[in-house]
Scaffold this motif. Structure first.
Motif, PDB file in Angstrom:
ATOM      1  N   PHE A  92       0.863  -1.176   0.000  1.00  0.00           N
ATOM      2  CA  PHE A  92       0.000   0.000   0.000  1.00  0.00           C
ATOM      3  C   PHE A  92       0.896   1.221   0.000  1.00  0.00           C
ATOM      4  O   PHE A  92       1.776   1.357   0.857  1.00  0.00           O
ATOM      5  N   SER A  93       0.703   2.104  -0.964  1.00  0.00           N
ATOM      6  CA  SER A  93       1.558   3.277  -1.096  1.00  0.00           C
ATOM      7  C   SER A  93       0.747   4.393  -1.711  1.00  0.00           C
ATOM      8  O   SER A  93      -0.023   4.157  -2.645  1.00  0.00           O
ATOM      9  N   LEU A  94       0.926   5.610  -1.189  1.00  0.00           N
ATOM     10  CA  LEU A  94       0.133   6.736  -1.675  1.00  0.00           C
ATOM     11  C   LEU A  94       1.013   7.964  -1.888  1.00  0.00           C
ATOM     12  O   LEU A  94       1.094   8.842  -1.031  1.00  0.00           O
ATOM     13  N   PRO A  95       1.672   8.053  -3.043  1.00  0.00           N
ATOM     14  CA  PRO A  95       2.381   9.294  -3.351  1.00  0.00           C
ATOM     15  C   PRO A  95       1.379  10.425  -3.512  1.00  0.00           C
ATOM     16  O   PRO A  95       0.314  10.245  -4.113  1.00  0.00           O
ATOM     17  N   LEU A  96       1.690  11.591  -2.982  1.00  0.00           N
ATOM     18  CA  LEU A  96       0.750  12.708  -3.012  1.00  0.00           C
ATOM     19  C   LEU A  96       0.745  13.447  -4.339  1.00  0.00           C
ATOM     20  O   LEU A  96      -0.081  14.335  -4.549  1.00  0.00           O
ATOM     21  N   THR A  97       1.654  13.068  -5.234  1.00  0.00           N
ATOM     22  CA  THR A  97       1.695  13.685  -6.556  1.00  0.00           C
ATOM     23  C   THR A  97       2.371  12.733  -7.513  1.00  0.00           C
ATOM     24  O   THR A  97       3.124  11.843  -7.096  1.00  0.00           O
ATOM     25  N   ASP A  98       2.102  12.902  -8.809  1.00  0.00           N
ATOM     26  CA  ASP A  98       2.855  12.164  -9.821  1.00  0.00           C
ATOM     27  C   ASP A  98       3.707  13.104 -10.673  1.00  0.00           C
ATOM     28  O   ASP A  98       4.281  12.703 -11.679  1.00  0.00           O
ATOM     29  N   ASN A  99       3.798  14.364 -10.232  1.00  0.00           N
ATOM     30  CA  ASN A  99       4.568  15.374 -10.947  1.00  0.00           C
ATOM     31  C   ASN A  99       5.905  15.587 -10.239  1.00  0.00           C
ATOM     32  O   ASN A  99       5.935  16.034  -9.086  1.00  0.00           O
ATOM     33  N   PRO A 100       7.013  15.290 -10.898  1.00  0.00           N
ATOM     34  CA  PRO A 100       8.305  15.416 -10.226  1.00  0.00           C
ATOM     35  C   PRO A 100       8.777  16.853 -10.056  1.00  0.00           C
ATOM     36  O   PRO A 100       9.770  17.097  -9.358  1.00  0.00           O
ATOM     37  N   GLY A 158       8.364  20.874  -8.870  1.00  0.00           N
ATOM     38  CA  GLY A 158       7.682  21.821  -7.990  1.00  0.00           C
ATOM     39  C   GLY A 158       6.960  21.196  -6.825  1.00  0.00           C
ATOM     40  O   GLY A 158       5.926  21.712  -6.386  1.00  0.00           O
ATOM     41  N   MET A 159       7.473  20.114  -6.274  1.00  0.00           N
ATOM     42  CA  MET A 159       6.804  19.462  -5.151  1.00  0.00           C
ATOM     43  C   MET A 159       6.898  20.318  -3.895  1.00  0.00           C
ATOM     44  O   MET A 159       7.911  20.979  -3.646  1.00  0.00           O
ATOM     45  N   ASN A 160       5.845  20.275  -3.070  1.00  0.00           N
ATOM     46  CA  ASN A 160       5.938  20.856  -1.739  1.00  0.00           C
ATOM     47  C   ASN A 160       6.545  19.814  -0.799  1.00  0.00           C
ATOM     48  O   ASN A 160       6.820  18.670  -1.192  1.00  0.00           O
ATOM     49  N   SER A 161       6.767  20.183   0.452  1.00  0.00           N
ATOM     50  CA  SER A 161       7.488  19.303   1.376  1.00  0.00           C
ATOM     51  C   SER A 161       6.713  18.010   1.649  1.00  0.00           C
ATOM     52  O   SER A 161       7.324  16.933   1.768  1.00  0.00           O
ATOM     53  N   ASP A 162       5.397  18.092   1.750  1.00  0.00           N
ATOM     54  CA  ASP A 162       4.607  16.880   1.991  1.00  0.00           C
ATOM     55  C   ASP A 162       4.713  15.924   0.816  1.00  0.00           C
ATOM     56  O   ASP A 162       4.823  14.703   0.995  1.00  0.00           O
ATOM     57  N   GLU A 163       4.667  16.465  -0.388  1.00  0.00           N
ATOM     58  CA  GLU A 163       4.783  15.626  -1.579  1.00  0.00           C
ATOM     59  C   GLU A 163       6.161  14.990  -1.659  1.00  0.00           C
ATOM     60  O   GLU A 163       6.288  13.805  -1.993  1.00  0.00           O
ATOM     61  N   LEU A 169      -8.209   8.115  -2.296  1.00  0.00           N
ATOM     62  CA  LEU A 169      -7.860   8.821  -1.075  1.00  0.00           C
ATOM     63  C   LEU A 169      -7.444  10.253  -1.399  1.00  0.00           C
ATOM     64  O   LEU A 169      -6.912  10.527  -2.477  1.00  0.00           O
ATOM     65  N   PRO A 170      -7.672  11.179  -0.481  1.00  0.00           N
ATOM     66  CA  PRO A 170      -7.297  12.579  -0.734  1.00  0.00           C
ATOM     67  C   PRO A 170      -5.780  12.722  -0.843  1.00  0.00           C
ATOM     68  O   PRO A 170      -5.031  12.060  -0.132  1.00  0.00           O
ATOM     69  N   LEU A 171      -5.357  13.595  -1.733  1.00  0.00           N
ATOM     70  CA  LEU A 171      -3.934  13.840  -1.922  1.00  0.00           C
ATOM     71  C   LEU A 171      -3.472  15.107  -1.222  1.00  0.00           C
ATOM     72  O   LEU A 171      -2.293  15.457  -1.290  1.00  0.00           O
ATOM     73  N   ASP A 172      -4.383  15.784  -0.551  1.00  0.00           N
ATOM     74  CA  ASP A 172      -4.023  16.897   0.310  1.00  0.00           C
ATOM     75  C   ASP A 172      -3.628  16.331   1.663  1.00  0.00           C
ATOM     76  O   ASP A 172      -4.405  15.607   2.303  1.00  0.00           O
ATOM     77  N   PHE A 173      -2.414  16.653   2.119  1.00  0.00           N
ATOM     78  CA  PHE A 173      -1.905  16.007   3.320  1.00  0.00           C
ATOM     79  C   PHE A 173      -2.808  16.214   4.526  1.00  0.00           C
ATOM     80  O   PHE A 173      -3.106  15.280   5.273  1.00  0.00           O
ATOM     81  N   GLY A 174      -3.237  17.455   4.754  1.00  0.00           N
ATOM     82  CA  GLY A 174      -4.045  17.738   5.934  1.00  0.00           C
ATOM     83  C   GLY A 174      -5.348  16.958   5.936  1.00  0.00           C
ATOM     84  O   GLY A 174      -5.781  16.433   6.966  1.00  0.00           O
ATOM     85  N   VAL A 175      -5.977  16.850   4.772  1.00  0.00           N
ATOM     86  CA  VAL A 175      -7.233  16.104   4.661  1.00  0.00           C
ATOM     87  C   VAL A 175      -6.982  14.619   4.877  1.00  0.00           C
ATOM     88  O   VAL A 175      -7.730  13.934   5.584  1.00  0.00           O
TER      89      VAL A 175
END
Length: 231
Positions: A56-64, A66-71, A110-116
């Protein structure tokens, strides 16, 4: 419940056996310290054709870009492709052992916004929710050994992992956990898996790696697999 930092919740990759012994008839060979490579080997050669890596793995983005720290915390980029941390470790295990891979996914995205996501994960844990999965393993009988990988959520297994464990018959199989984390290591999850899978052999030689150490994952995974006699 103690709060967790943003870095602790989503140590998502492409895995300490903490606490006392388990009740019941669960078998946990080699249950020892936190370090990868501690514990016993499988005691038999690993047949890649009869081995599965479920993760089970959930990357918060698939765009390499301009990632933010959570991504960044949730991903590892390989040749321009974004992988979840646990996903990356799973692929390393598959490549070294010849095992097939199975991705554990929820039926509802699943939501990709870290806080949510953080809030939802805690709510599901406190309510004991078992999220529906997109699919179960269709041919589990073909495998003798199953590596099971997951990030640590709120010092526990992600709730979709409980759905996964409870939704399959793992009786008689060897289960080898691996985790990725942001400081929580295995967080007692090996014992929880053994409690769920009392008629399986759950290896205490589980692998755990920090999301800060993903660059060293190939070497660490290789050393761990060698200690299992699996590579």
């Amino acid at each position: 419940m103690a709060a967790i930092t943003r870095r602790d919740l989503l140590a998502l990759t492409t895995l300490a056996a903490a606490g006392a012994g388990l009740a019941g008839c669960s078998r946990i060979p080699g249950l020892g310290g936190d370090a990868a490579g501690s514990g016993e080997a499988l005691g038999r050669p690993l047949d890649g054709a009869r081995t599965l890596v479920a993760y089970f793995s959930l990357p918060l983005t698939d765009n390499p870009d301009g990632m933010n720290s959570d991504e960044e915390n949730s991903t590892h980029v390989v040749d321009g492709k974004v992988l979840g941390n646990t996903q990356y470790v799973a692929q390393l295990i598959g490549a070294r052992t010849g095992a097939e891979l199975f991705r554990i996914e929820t039926a509802q995205p699943l939501p990709l916004d870290f806080g949510v996501l953080e809030k939802q994960a805690l709510q599901e844990q406190e309510s004991g929710t078992r999220p529906e999965l997109k699919a179960l393993i269709p041919n589990l009988g073909d495998y003798d050994t199953v590596f099971v990988g997951y990030p640590i959520y709120w010092y526990d297994l992600p709730m979709p992992l409980y759905t996964f464990l409870e939704g399959h018959d793992f009786n008689g199989k060897t289960i080898i956990p691996f985790t990725t984390h942001g400081g929580s290591r295995l967080s007692g999850t090996v014992e929880r898996i053994a409690e769920k899978l009392a008629k399986s052999t759950v290896s205490g030689n589980a692998f755990t790696i920090s999301r800060d150490d993903m660059d060293s994952a190939p070497d660490e995974v290789g050393t761990w697999l060698d200690s299992l006699g699996a590579a």
